[in-house]
Design an enzyme around this catalytic site. Structure first.
Site, short mmCIF file in Angstrom:
data_model
loop_
_atom_site.label_atom_id
_atom_site.label_comp_id
_atom_site.label_asym_id
_atom_site.label_seq_id
_atom_site.Cartn_x
_atom_site.Cartn_y
_atom_site.Cartn_z
N GLU A 1 1.13 3.74 1.87
CA GLU A 1 1.56 4.17 3.21
C GLU A 1 2.68 3.41 3.38
OE1 GLU A 1 -1.48 3.36 2.37
OE2 GLU A 1 -2.99 4.16 3.88
N HIS B 1 0.78 -1.13 -0.20
CA HIS B 1 -0.09 -0.21 0.03
C HIS B 1 1.07 1.26 -0.05
CE1 HIS B 1 -3.68 -1.88 1.93
NE2 HIS B 1 -3.40 -2.84 0.83
N CYS C 1 -5.99 1.79 5.92
CA CYS C 1 -6.39 0.60 6.41
C CYS C 1 -6.19 0.00 7.74
CB CYS C 1 -6.40 -0.74 5.33
SG CYS C 1 -4.79 -1.03 5.28
N CYS D 1 -2.15 -0.40 7.54
CA CYS D 1 -1.48 0.76 7.44
C CYS D 1 -1.53 1.59 8.63
CB CYS D 1 -1.88 1.44 6.20
SG CYS D 1 -1.39 0.63 4.64
#
Ligand SMILES: [Zn+2]
EC number: 3.5.4.33
Length: 163
Positions: free
Chosen positions: A56, A54, A84, A87
């Site tokens: 992040e 992801h 999410c 993260c």
């Protein structure tokens, strides 16, 4: 809101655009310390064959390398979409000071929408939170992307029927 928040969120939107260009859901993240970029990421789990890739996580990983430290103290992470659970957890582990995100993710956001990982009183580190920066632009990038994909699928189905 801090004065530079919109500036960095625009930067994160530019990174989200790279994800789009690579066929990934367009989310971008930039990690900043003392007005300096120390990490950049955009969503790319498909291309990387990595469920943790992801935006992040990519930005935090790069920041750790730049600082040569797994603690990312005195940093702000800008993300176009509410993080999410994974993260948000990584943000607690990395000890970032502040999270600024754009669009809310009502289905799976872990900074207050579905869950509140960052604000959980039992957490051993509290991340300062600011949301809604350039929220419309951030949300529009995602909705435009999904609309485009639906139209592509529809066109493909029609082509198959005609073939
Ligand atoms: Zn995530």
């Amino acid at each position: 809101m801090k004065q530079q928040d919109e500036y960095w969120m625009r930067h994160a939107l530019g990174l989200a655009r790279r994800a789009w260009e690579q066929g990934e859901v367009p989310v971008g993240a930039v990690l900043v310390q003392n007005d300096r970029v120390i990490g950049e990421g955009w969503n790319r789990p498909i291309g990387q064959h990595d469920p943790t890739a992801h935006a992040e996580i990519m930005a935090l990983r790069q920041g750790g390398k730049v600082l040569e430290n797994y603690r990312l103290l005195d940093t702000t992470l800008y993300v176009t979409l509410e993080p999410c659970v994974m993260c948000a957890g990584a943000m607690v582990h990395s000890r970032i000071t502040r999270l600024v995100y754009g669009a809310h993710d009502v289905k799976s956001g872990a900074a207050g929408s579905l869950l509140d990982v960052l604000g959980h009183p039992g957490m051993n580190h509290q991340v300062e939170l600011h949301s809604g920066v350039l929220a419309e632009a951030c949300a529009a990038m995602l909705s435009d992307f999904f609309r485009m994909r639906r139209e592509q699928k529809k066109a493909l189905r029609q082509a198959q029927r005609q073939g």
